[in-house]
Scaffold this active site. Structure first.
Site, PDB file in Angstrom:
ATOM      1  N   LYS A  18      80.950  27.834  30.304  1.00 44.13           N
ATOM      2  CA  LYS A  18      80.600  28.152  31.779  1.00 44.13           C
ATOM      3  C   LYS A  18      80.500  29.902  31.282  1.00 44.13           C
ATOM      4  O   LYS A  18      79.513  30.485  32.035  1.00 44.13           O
ATOM      5  CB  LYS A  18      81.612  27.845  32.716  1.00 44.13           C
ATOM      6  CG  LYS A  18      81.599  28.712  33.907  1.00 44.13           C
ATOM      7  CD  LYS A  18      80.145  28.234  34.559  1.00 44.13           C
ATOM      8  CE  LYS A  18      80.247  29.133  36.044  1.00 44.13           C
ATOM      9  NZ  LYS A  18      78.893  28.941  36.656  1.00 44.13           N
TER      10      LYS A  18
ATOM     11  N   CYS B  85      80.249  35.687  40.201  1.00 42.73           N
ATOM     12  CA  CYS B  85      80.245  34.995  38.820  1.00 42.73           C
ATOM     13  C   CYS B  85      80.159  36.232  37.704  1.00 42.73           C
ATOM     14  O   CYS B  85      80.995  36.430  37.123  1.00 42.73           O
ATOM     15  CB  CYS B  85      79.136  34.386  38.861  1.00 42.73           C
ATOM     16  SG  CYS B  85      78.953  33.101  40.114  1.00 42.73           S
TER      17      CYS B  85
HETATM   18  N1  SAJ Z   1      70.091  40.378  39.019  1.00 42.70           N
HETATM   19  C1  SAJ Z   1      69.435  41.335  38.280  1.00 42.70           C
HETATM   20  N2  SAJ Z   1      68.088  41.012  37.676  1.00 42.70           N
HETATM   21  C2  SAJ Z   1      67.955  39.659  37.350  1.00 42.70           C
HETATM   22  C3  SAJ Z   1      68.652  38.687  38.014  1.00 42.70           C
HETATM   23  C4  SAJ Z   1      69.765  38.824  38.782  1.00 42.70           C
HETATM   24  O1  SAJ Z   1      69.587  42.475  38.681  1.00 42.70           O
HETATM   25  O2  SAJ Z   1      67.017  39.394  36.902  1.00 42.70           O
HETATM   26  C5  SAJ Z   1      71.206  40.737  39.940  1.00 42.70           C
HETATM   27  C6  SAJ Z   1      71.097  39.978  41.327  1.00 42.70           C
HETATM   28  O3  SAJ Z   1      70.683  41.309  41.969  1.00 42.70           O
HETATM   29  C7  SAJ Z   1      72.644  39.938  41.568  1.00 42.70           C
HETATM   30  C8  SAJ Z   1      73.309  39.705  40.376  1.00 42.70           C
HETATM   31  O4  SAJ Z   1      72.308  40.086  39.292  1.00 42.70           O
HETATM   32  O5  SAJ Z   1      73.280  41.184  42.239  1.00 42.70           O
HETATM   33  C9  SAJ Z   1      73.617  38.190  40.140  1.00 42.70           C
HETATM   34  O6  SAJ Z   1      72.610  37.305  40.325  1.00 42.70           O
HETATM   35  P1  SAJ Z   1      72.269  35.832  40.138  1.00 42.70           P
HETATM   36  O7  SAJ Z   1      71.151  35.447  40.096  1.00 42.70           O
HETATM   37  O8  SAJ Z   1      72.981  35.634  38.704  1.00 42.70           O
HETATM   38  O9  SAJ Z   1      73.188  35.008  41.045  1.00 42.70           O
HETATM   39  P2  SAJ Z   1      74.562  34.613  40.890  1.00 42.70           P
HETATM   40  O10 SAJ Z   1      75.634  35.678  40.938  1.00 42.70           O
HETATM   41  O11 SAJ Z   1      74.603  33.510  42.228  1.00 42.70           O
HETATM   42  O12 SAJ Z   1      74.644  33.884  39.703  1.00 42.70           O
HETATM   43  C10 SAJ Z   1      74.593  32.351  39.765  1.00 42.70           C
HETATM   44  C11 SAJ Z   1      75.574  31.949  38.848  1.00 42.70           C
HETATM   45  N3  SAJ Z   1      76.021  30.737  38.942  1.00 42.70           N
HETATM   46  C12 SAJ Z   1      77.683  30.559  39.238  1.00 42.70           C
HETATM   47  O13 SAJ Z   1      78.176  30.359  38.619  1.00 42.70           O
HETATM   48  C13 SAJ Z   1      77.934  30.890  40.632  1.00 42.70           C
HETATM   49  C14 SAJ Z   1      75.128  31.825  37.529  1.00 42.70           C
HETATM   50  O14 SAJ Z   1      75.675  30.709  36.746  1.00 42.70           O
HETATM   51  C15 SAJ Z   1      73.671  31.462  37.363  1.00 42.70           C
HETATM   52  O15 SAJ Z   1      73.112  31.889  35.835  1.00 42.70           O
HETATM   53  C16 SAJ Z   1      72.803  31.889  38.391  1.00 42.70           C
HETATM   54  O16 SAJ Z   1      73.073  31.944  39.472  1.00 42.70           O
HETATM   55  C17 SAJ Z   1      71.277  31.544  38.186  1.00 42.70           C
HETATM   56  O17 SAJ Z   1      70.857  31.416  37.030  1.00 42.70           O
HETATM   57  O18 SAJ Z   1      70.887  31.428  39.082  1.00 42.70           O
END
Ligand code: SAJ
Length: 442
Positions: free
Chosen positions: A211, A273
């Site tokens: 994870k 996360c």
């Molecule tokens: N972000 C960027 N650039 C990107 C993608 C995201 O700057 O290309 C930023 C977003 O704006 C945000 C942060 O990163 O501030 C996190 O974004 P995220 O899409 O990773 O969203 P999370 O935090 O919800 O990540 C979840 C995570 N799942 C959980 O464990 C709760 C992670 O495992 C997943 O990789 C991610 O979703 C996913 O893949 O969607």
């Protein structure tokens, strides 16, 4: 079969709904804390406590509560006749980046006190490797229950992302780590009843580590996009063009092509996360006293944490070009949530930027009406009379904004775009001084 879900955060609520939809009698257990106690009554009225766009969640929750399949309670005695107890409490990090497992420890104590013989405990909270075996197991065994004889114990990590909670919980593959093989097999049997994705089993430490590595991989890849975009800017090259060209490498199955998938550079990396998971992984690594010194993962984290500071510099530079001083300017910020189309401000880059600006600012967020640090304003009040409009979250609602209209509302036409929301050429042709992460300054 009765299932207890301990901790009604965005994972616990969505998981409770999916379980109820699959026919289980679900009791959601939530302590009446200041931050989350209100969710108990809210859920029992059939209302979802999760903000943001969550397809099906509110509708399925109402259905589950009406049918009596789902209810929320405060008291942990309900664990007593539950055959499965799933712990989904938060596992944040403290100011010194050390894991804060107090919520998990308290939950395990309550579970240990009330667990019936023959039950299974599933940890879904993200934890430092080794936690299930060396923290959770001993606490539950304090109650004279013996692992493998009186109860089973697994670590099964969720892979949800806000905006897709129900779909992710039902469709994504699952990794189940058992303290023993029997535990893992029992875990697999249970999760197969409501997860359509492939379910693989392993030991608890491998699952816990998977994870964290999964999220560190994402964190480092976002950091790569951020750093590459800063290099492109210095070279006078538009990073989004470079990204588009690089990502044309095809990902054909079996073609063996080493395809690429460069992610989005942006104003920062927030949420519950990614900002903490590399610290949880390295916390356990440091305890091994291994001589190796990790660099890429901690450096990736530092790069992502520096992006709100980079946004501050862009704002300063753009206002300076307009002849304004940052501390005499009215700044409007679009987006308080850490992620588009969600209403979660936890570890949001916007909070970091507001602290750096250290002046009164106006912030709008379609999904957040209140916050301790700043009172969100209407979209009009955030834009009207401002000297600089800062994009921090790429909410879908902002894609309909008309630059001509914004230009007429602002006192000074400066846009600093942290999420590639606006087109730089269009901004220039509407008289804006523009700065944008990943784009050439105009
Ligand atoms: N972000 C960027 N650039 C990107 C993608 C995201 O700057 O290309 C930023 C977003 O704006 C945000 C942060 O990163 O501030 C996190 O974004 P995220 O899409 O990773 O969203 P999370 O935090 O919800 O990540 C979840 C995570 N799942 C959980 O464990 C709760 C992670 O495992 C997943 O990789 C991610 O979703 C996913 O893949 O969607």
């Amino acid at each position: 079969m009765k299932v207890a879900v301990v901790g009604l955060g965005y994972v616990g609520v969505a998981l409770s709904v999916v379980l109820a939809q699959s026919g289980y009698d679900v009791v959601g257990i939530q302590r009446r804390s200041y931050r989350s106690g209100w969710k108990i009554d809210w859920i029992n009225k059939g209302r979802s406590p999760i903000r943001g766009e969550e397809p099906d969640l509110a509708e399925f929750l109402l259905e589950a509560v009406k049918s009596g399949k789902l209810r929320a309670v405060e008291n942990t005695h309900e664990i007593n006749d539950s055959e499965v107890v799933i712990i989904t409490v938060q596992t944040p990090i403290k100011g010194d980046k050390e894991p804060d497992l107090i919520h998990l420890i308290n939950a395990c104590r309550e579970v240990g006190k009330n667990l019936s013989k023959g039950s299974m405990v599933c940890i879904e909270s993200t934890v430092p490797p080794g936690t299930t075996e060396f923290v959770v197991k001993p606490i539950i065994e304090e109650s004279e229950l013996k692992l493998g004889i009186d109860f089973n114990l697994v670590f099964s990590y969720e892979r949800v992302t806000p905006g897709h909670l129900i779909e992710n919980l039902r469709m994504l593959p699952r990794v189940i780590g058992g303290i023993t093989t029997d535990c893992a097999m029992r875990g697999k049997e249970f999760y197969e009843t409501f997860c359509m994705g492939e379910i693989v089993i392993t030991d608890s430490r491998t699952a816990e580590t998977s994870k964290l590595v999964e999220n560190c991989h994402r964190d480092v890849n976002i950091a790569f996009a951020n750093e590459a975009s800063l290099i492109c800017k210095a070279l006078g090259v538009d990073f989004f063009e470079v990204k588009e060209f690089v990502n044309t490498l095809p990902n054909r199955e079996g073609a063996g092509n080493p395809y690429r998938n460069i992610l989005e550079p942006g104003a920062g990396v927030g949420g519950h996360c990614l900002p903490k998971d590399s610290h949880l992984l390295l916390h356990s690594f440091q305890k091994t006293k291994d001589g190796f010194k990790p660099q890429l993962i901690p450096m990736g984290r530092m790069i992502n944490e520096s992006m709100p500071g980079y946004m501050y510099d862009l704002i300063n530079e753009a206002l300076d070009e307009a002849g304004n001083k940052i501390h005499e300017s009215k700044i409007g910020i679009l987006g308080l949530s850490y992620k588009e189309d969600t209403g979660d401000p936890r570890n949001s880059p916007t909070i970091k930027l507001i602290e750096l600006l250290d002046i009164p600012v106006r912030v709008h967020d379609p999904y957040i009406a209140d916050h301790l640090l700043v009172k969100p304003q209407s979209l009009v009040d955030t834009i009207l009379g401002s000297d600089c409009l800062v994009v921090m979250t790429r909410h879908s609602q902002y894609r309909e904004l008309e630059l001509e209209c914004i230009a007429s509302m602002m006192r000074t036409r400066v846009i600093v775009d942290g999420r590639n929301l606006f087109d730089p050429e269009e901004c220039a042709s509407n008289g804006f001084i523009y700065r944008g992460i990943g784009h050439i300054s105009r």
